[in-house]
Design a protein around this motif. Structure first.
Motif, PDB file in Angstrom:
ATOM      1  N   UNK A  35      34.596  46.037  52.421  1.00 28.25           N
ATOM      2  CA  UNK A  35      34.816  44.876  53.274  1.00 28.25           C
ATOM      3  C   UNK A  35      34.277  43.580  52.707  1.00 28.25           C
ATOM      4  N   UNK A  36      33.571  43.631  51.584  1.00 24.58           N
ATOM      5  CA  UNK A  36      33.022  42.419  50.995  1.00 24.58           C
ATOM      6  C   UNK A  36      33.895  41.911  49.853  1.00 24.58           C
ATOM      7  N   UNK A  37      33.682  40.663  49.487  1.00 24.12           N
ATOM      8  CA  UNK A  37      34.395  40.073  48.352  1.00 24.12           C
ATOM      9  C   UNK A  37      33.491  39.045  47.679  1.00 24.12           C
ATOM     10  N   UNK A  38      33.792  38.769  46.425  1.00 25.30           N
ATOM     11  CA  UNK A  38      33.169  37.666  45.718  1.00 25.30           C
ATOM     12  C   UNK A  38      34.199  37.028  44.808  1.00 25.30           C
ATOM     13  N   UNK A  39      33.845  35.935  44.167  1.00 31.39           N
ATOM     14  CA  UNK A  39      34.838  35.228  43.363  1.00 31.39           C
ATOM     15  C   UNK A  39      34.142  34.376  42.316  1.00 31.39           C
ATOM     16  N   UNK A  61      40.670  30.511  41.017  1.00 28.31           N
ATOM     17  CA  UNK A  61      39.603  31.491  41.208  1.00 28.31           C
ATOM     18  C   UNK A  61      40.154  32.898  41.033  1.00 28.31           C
ATOM     19  N   UNK A  62      39.278  33.786  40.590  1.00 31.37           N
ATOM     20  CA  UNK A  62      39.567  35.208  40.516  1.00 31.37           C
ATOM     21  C   UNK A  62      38.650  35.866  41.534  1.00 31.37           C
ATOM     22  N   UNK A  63      39.240  36.594  42.453  1.00 32.25           N
ATOM     23  CA  UNK A  63      38.510  37.125  43.608  1.00 32.25           C
ATOM     24  C   UNK A  63      38.577  38.641  43.590  1.00 32.25           C
ATOM     25  N   UNK A 109      39.887  48.885  45.863  1.00 33.17           N
ATOM     26  CA  UNK A 109      39.546  47.498  45.564  1.00 33.17           C
ATOM     27  C   UNK A 109      40.782  46.767  45.075  1.00 33.17           C
ATOM     28  N   UNK A 110      40.686  45.449  44.993  1.00 29.24           N
ATOM     29  CA  UNK A 110      41.784  44.642  44.475  1.00 29.24           C
ATOM     30  C   UNK A 110      41.229  43.367  43.861  1.00 29.24           C
ATOM     31  N   UNK A 111      41.969  42.835  42.899  1.00 27.45           N
ATOM     32  CA  UNK A 111      41.663  41.551  42.286  1.00 27.45           C
ATOM     33  C   UNK A 111      42.762  40.563  42.706  1.00 27.45           C
ATOM     34  N   UNK A 156      32.706  39.692  34.383  1.00 22.64           N
ATOM     35  CA  UNK A 156      32.930  40.864  35.213  1.00 22.64           C
ATOM     36  C   UNK A 156      32.118  40.781  36.494  1.00 22.64           C
ATOM     37  N   UNK A 157      32.547  41.560  37.469  1.00 23.76           N
ATOM     38  CA  UNK A 157      31.773  41.789  38.680  1.00 23.76           C
ATOM     39  C   UNK A 157      31.639  43.285  38.882  1.00 23.76           C
ATOM     40  N   UNK A 158      30.514  43.707  39.413  1.00 24.20           N
ATOM     41  CA  UNK A 158      30.296  45.115  39.676  1.00 24.20           C
ATOM     42  C   UNK A 158      30.776  45.466  41.083  1.00 24.20           C
ATOM     43  N   UNK A 159      30.474  46.680  41.527  1.00 19.89           N
ATOM     44  CA  UNK A 159      30.957  47.160  42.821  1.00 19.89           C
ATOM     45  C   UNK A 159      30.349  46.345  43.970  1.00 19.89           C
ATOM     46  N   UNK A 160      31.094  46.311  45.063  1.00 27.77           N
ATOM     47  CA  UNK A 160      30.635  45.661  46.284  1.00 27.77           C
ATOM     48  C   UNK A 160      30.714  46.649  47.436  1.00 27.77           C
ATOM     49  N   UNK A 161      30.056  46.340  48.513  1.00 26.22           N
ATOM     50  CA  UNK A 161      30.176  47.163  49.713  1.00 26.22           C
ATOM     51  C   UNK A 161      31.563  47.009  50.321  1.00 26.22           C
TER      52      UNK A 161
END
Length: 208
Positions: free
Chosen positions: A85-89, A183-185, A137-139, A78-83
Protein backbone atom coordinates in the motif's frame (compact mmCIF):
# COMPACT_ATOMS: atom_id res chain seq x y z
CA UNK A 1 21.52 36.85 9.81
CA UNK A 2 22.04 36.57 13.55
CA UNK A 3 20.09 36.39 16.75
CA UNK A 4 21.15 38.91 19.38
CA UNK A 5 20.13 38.26 22.93
CA UNK A 6 19.56 41.18 25.25
CA UNK A 7 18.49 42.06 28.79
CA UNK A 8 18.49 45.11 31.03
CA UNK A 9 22.29 45.15 30.84
CA UNK A 10 22.24 45.58 27.05
CA UNK A 11 22.78 43.51 23.89
CA UNK A 12 24.97 40.42 23.66
CA UNK A 13 28.27 41.39 22.06
CA UNK A 14 29.27 37.91 20.87
CA UNK A 15 26.28 36.80 18.79
CA UNK A 16 27.29 34.66 15.80
CA UNK A 17 26.52 35.74 12.24
CA UNK A 18 25.08 33.02 10.00
CA UNK A 19 25.10 32.89 6.21
CA UNK A 20 23.55 30.56 3.68
CA UNK A 21 23.27 30.32 -0.08
CA UNK A 22 20.38 29.03 -2.13
CA UNK A 23 20.75 26.36 -4.80
CA UNK A 24 20.93 27.78 -8.33
CA UNK A 25 17.85 27.38 -10.50
CA UNK A 26 18.08 23.77 -11.67
CA UNK A 27 15.67 24.17 -14.61
CA UNK A 28 17.23 22.47 -17.65
CA UNK A 29 17.10 24.46 -20.89
CA UNK A 30 19.86 22.89 -23.00
CA UNK A 31 19.74 19.48 -24.66
CA UNK A 32 20.61 16.68 -25.00
CA UNK A 33 20.33 15.98 -21.29
CA UNK A 34 21.97 12.82 -19.96
CA UNK A 35 21.84 11.41 -16.44
CA UNK A 36 23.82 8.26 -15.72
CA UNK A 37 23.80 8.49 -11.90
CA UNK A 38 27.58 8.28 -11.83
CA UNK A 39 28.49 11.39 -9.83
CA UNK A 40 27.04 10.68 -6.40
CA UNK A 41 25.74 8.01 -4.06
CA UNK A 42 22.51 9.96 -3.67
CA UNK A 43 20.14 11.42 -6.21
CA UNK A 44 21.68 13.96 -8.64
CA UNK A 45 21.63 17.69 -8.00
CA UNK A 46 18.18 19.07 -8.69
CA UNK A 47 16.51 15.67 -8.30
CA UNK A 48 14.39 14.92 -5.24
CA UNK A 49 12.95 11.86 -3.50
CA UNK A 50 9.42 11.39 -2.24
CA UNK A 51 9.90 9.00 0.68
CA UNK A 52 7.62 6.15 1.69
CA UNK A 53 5.37 6.76 4.69
CA UNK A 54 6.95 4.10 6.89
CA UNK A 55 10.74 3.79 7.25
CA UNK A 56 11.10 6.84 4.93
CA UNK A 57 12.58 4.79 2.11
CA UNK A 58 13.72 6.63 -1.00
CA UNK A 59 15.89 6.00 -4.07
CA UNK A 60 19.69 5.79 -4.13
CA UNK A 61 22.55 4.81 -6.44
CA UNK A 62 23.76 1.23 -6.72
CA UNK A 63 27.05 0.88 -8.60
CA UNK A 64 27.64 -2.75 -7.57
CA UNK A 65 24.99 -4.01 -10.00
CA UNK A 66 25.07 -1.58 -12.94
CA UNK A 67 23.15 -1.76 -16.18
CA UNK A 68 25.63 -3.13 -18.73
CA UNK A 69 25.31 -2.74 -22.50
CA UNK A 70 27.75 -2.34 -25.42
CA UNK A 71 30.72 -2.69 -23.11
CA UNK A 72 29.58 0.19 -20.90
CA UNK A 73 28.34 0.20 -17.33
CA UNK A 74 25.70 2.57 -16.01
CA UNK A 75 25.10 2.80 -12.25
CA UNK A 76 21.47 2.26 -11.34
CA UNK A 77 19.14 4.31 -9.24
CA UNK A 78 17.04 1.91 -7.19
CA UNK A 79 14.47 1.58 -4.46
CA UNK A 80 14.10 -1.39 -2.16
CA UNK A 81 10.90 -3.09 -0.97
CA UNK A 82 8.08 -1.14 0.63
CA UNK A 83 5.18 -2.13 2.83
CA UNK A 84 1.97 -3.08 1.00
CA UNK A 85 0.00 0.00 0.00
CA UNK A 86 2.98 2.35 0.13
CA UNK A 87 4.81 4.16 -2.66
CA UNK A 88 7.84 6.35 -3.18
CA UNK A 89 9.27 8.25 -6.11
CA UNK A 90 12.25 10.07 -7.53
CA UNK A 91 11.64 13.34 -9.38
CA UNK A 92 13.74 15.25 -11.89
CA UNK A 93 14.29 18.98 -11.97
CA UNK A 94 12.14 21.01 -14.36
CA UNK A 95 12.83 20.97 -18.10
CA UNK A 96 11.91 23.73 -20.51
CA UNK A 97 11.21 21.64 -23.59
CA UNK A 98 12.03 23.11 -26.96
CA UNK A 99 9.04 24.51 -28.81
CA UNK A 100 10.22 23.98 -32.38
CA UNK A 101 12.06 20.66 -32.11
CA UNK A 102 10.33 17.31 -31.49
CA UNK A 103 11.80 15.72 -28.37
CA UNK A 104 11.73 12.39 -26.55
CA UNK A 105 12.86 10.89 -23.28
CA UNK A 106 14.41 7.44 -23.05
CA UNK A 107 15.47 5.46 -20.01
CA UNK A 108 16.14 1.92 -18.87
CA UNK A 109 14.14 0.52 -15.93
CA UNK A 110 13.34 -2.73 -14.20
CA UNK A 111 10.61 -4.18 -12.03
CA UNK A 112 13.17 -5.57 -9.59
CA UNK A 113 16.27 -4.70 -7.59
CA UNK A 114 19.21 -4.25 -10.05
CA UNK A 115 21.04 -7.27 -8.63
CA UNK A 116 18.30 -9.55 -10.03
CA UNK A 117 17.77 -7.94 -13.42
CA UNK A 118 19.07 -9.49 -16.63
CA UNK A 119 20.42 -7.59 -19.64
CA UNK A 120 19.39 -8.20 -23.22
CA UNK A 121 22.47 -7.40 -25.37
CA UNK A 122 20.24 -6.09 -28.15
CA UNK A 123 18.29 -3.83 -25.73
CA UNK A 124 15.12 -4.81 -27.59
CA UNK A 125 13.43 -7.14 -25.11
CA UNK A 126 9.83 -6.04 -24.55
CA UNK A 127 8.02 -5.66 -21.25
CA UNK A 128 5.13 -8.00 -20.50
CA UNK A 129 2.93 -6.24 -18.00
CA UNK A 130 0.58 -8.32 -15.88
CA UNK A 131 -2.71 -6.82 -14.75
CA UNK A 132 -3.74 -5.74 -12.23
CA UNK A 133 -0.13 -4.79 -11.57
CA UNK A 134 0.86 -8.42 -10.84
CA UNK A 135 -0.41 -8.14 -7.26
CA UNK A 136 3.12 -7.47 -5.99
CA UNK A 137 4.45 -4.13 -7.20
CA UNK A 138 4.53 -1.73 -10.13
CA UNK A 139 6.69 1.06 -11.53
CA UNK A 140 5.16 4.20 -13.05
CA UNK A 141 6.67 6.88 -15.27
CA UNK A 142 4.87 10.20 -14.81
CA UNK A 143 5.07 13.72 -16.24
CA UNK A 144 4.17 16.90 -14.38
CA UNK A 145 2.70 19.49 -16.71
CA UNK A 146 0.24 22.36 -16.30
CA UNK A 147 0.04 21.72 -12.57
CA UNK A 148 -0.87 18.01 -12.71
CA UNK A 149 0.84 14.62 -12.77
CA UNK A 150 -0.01 12.21 -15.62
CA UNK A 151 1.17 8.61 -16.02
CA UNK A 152 2.85 7.92 -19.38
CA UNK A 153 4.04 4.36 -18.86
CA UNK A 154 3.90 1.46 -16.39
CA UNK A 155 6.01 -1.60 -15.70
CA UNK A 156 4.70 -4.56 -13.68
CA UNK A 157 5.85 -7.96 -14.85
CA UNK A 158 5.11 -11.55 -13.86
CA UNK A 159 6.94 -12.13 -10.59
CA UNK A 160 7.76 -15.72 -11.56
CA UNK A 161 9.34 -14.81 -14.90
CA UNK A 162 12.92 -13.86 -15.67
CA UNK A 163 13.07 -10.07 -15.46
CA UNK A 164 15.11 -7.82 -17.72
CA UNK A 165 16.23 -4.25 -17.92
CA UNK A 166 13.65 -2.65 -20.22
CA UNK A 167 14.53 0.20 -22.59
CA UNK A 168 11.68 2.64 -22.98
CA UNK A 169 11.27 5.73 -25.14
CA UNK A 170 8.45 8.27 -24.80
CA UNK A 171 7.54 10.90 -27.39
CA UNK A 172 7.34 14.37 -25.84
CA UNK A 173 5.81 16.13 -28.85
CA UNK A 174 2.51 16.82 -27.00
CA UNK A 175 4.47 18.90 -24.48
CA UNK A 176 6.57 21.00 -26.88
CA UNK A 177 7.44 24.40 -25.42
CA UNK A 178 6.16 23.51 -21.95
CA UNK A 179 8.00 23.39 -18.64
CA UNK A 180 7.71 19.86 -17.26
CA UNK A 181 9.32 17.47 -14.84
CA UNK A 182 9.33 13.69 -14.61
CA UNK A 183 9.15 11.08 -11.88
CA UNK A 184 9.58 7.33 -11.55
CA UNK A 185 7.23 5.97 -8.90
CA UNK A 186 7.36 2.59 -7.18
CA UNK A 187 4.21 1.20 -5.60
CA UNK A 188 3.95 -1.93 -3.46
CA UNK A 189 0.95 -4.25 -3.16
CA UNK A 190 2.35 -7.16 -1.12
CA UNK A 191 5.21 -8.23 1.13
CA UNK A 192 6.86 -9.93 -1.88
CA UNK A 193 7.87 -6.56 -3.33
CA UNK A 194 11.49 -6.52 -4.55
CA UNK A 195 11.84 -2.85 -5.47
CA UNK A 196 12.54 -1.13 -8.77
CA UNK A 197 15.45 0.23 -10.81
CA UNK A 198 16.28 3.07 -13.22
CA UNK A 199 19.33 3.84 -15.39
CA UNK A 200 20.59 5.93 -18.33
CA UNK A 201 18.08 8.77 -18.70
CA UNK A 202 18.33 10.72 -21.97
CA UNK A 203 16.25 13.66 -23.20
CA UNK A 204 17.01 14.77 -26.73
CA UNK A 205 15.66 15.57 -30.17
CA UNK A 206 13.35 12.80 -31.33
CA UNK A 207 15.20 11.41 -34.33
CA UNK A 208 12.90 8.45 -35.08
Amino acid sequence: WKVVGYNDKGDCATASTWRFTTQPDATVTTFPYVENFDKSSGVPTGWTCVLSAQYKRGWSVNSLYPYKVDGKEYPALFTTWLNPGEWNAVETPEFKLLADVPMSISYVWGDEHPSDLNTDPTATVQKHNVEPNNGISAQFFDIYVDGEWHTLSTLSEDSSAKKYWITEKVDLAPYAGKTVKFRWRHESYSNKDDGGSLAHVLIQENKD
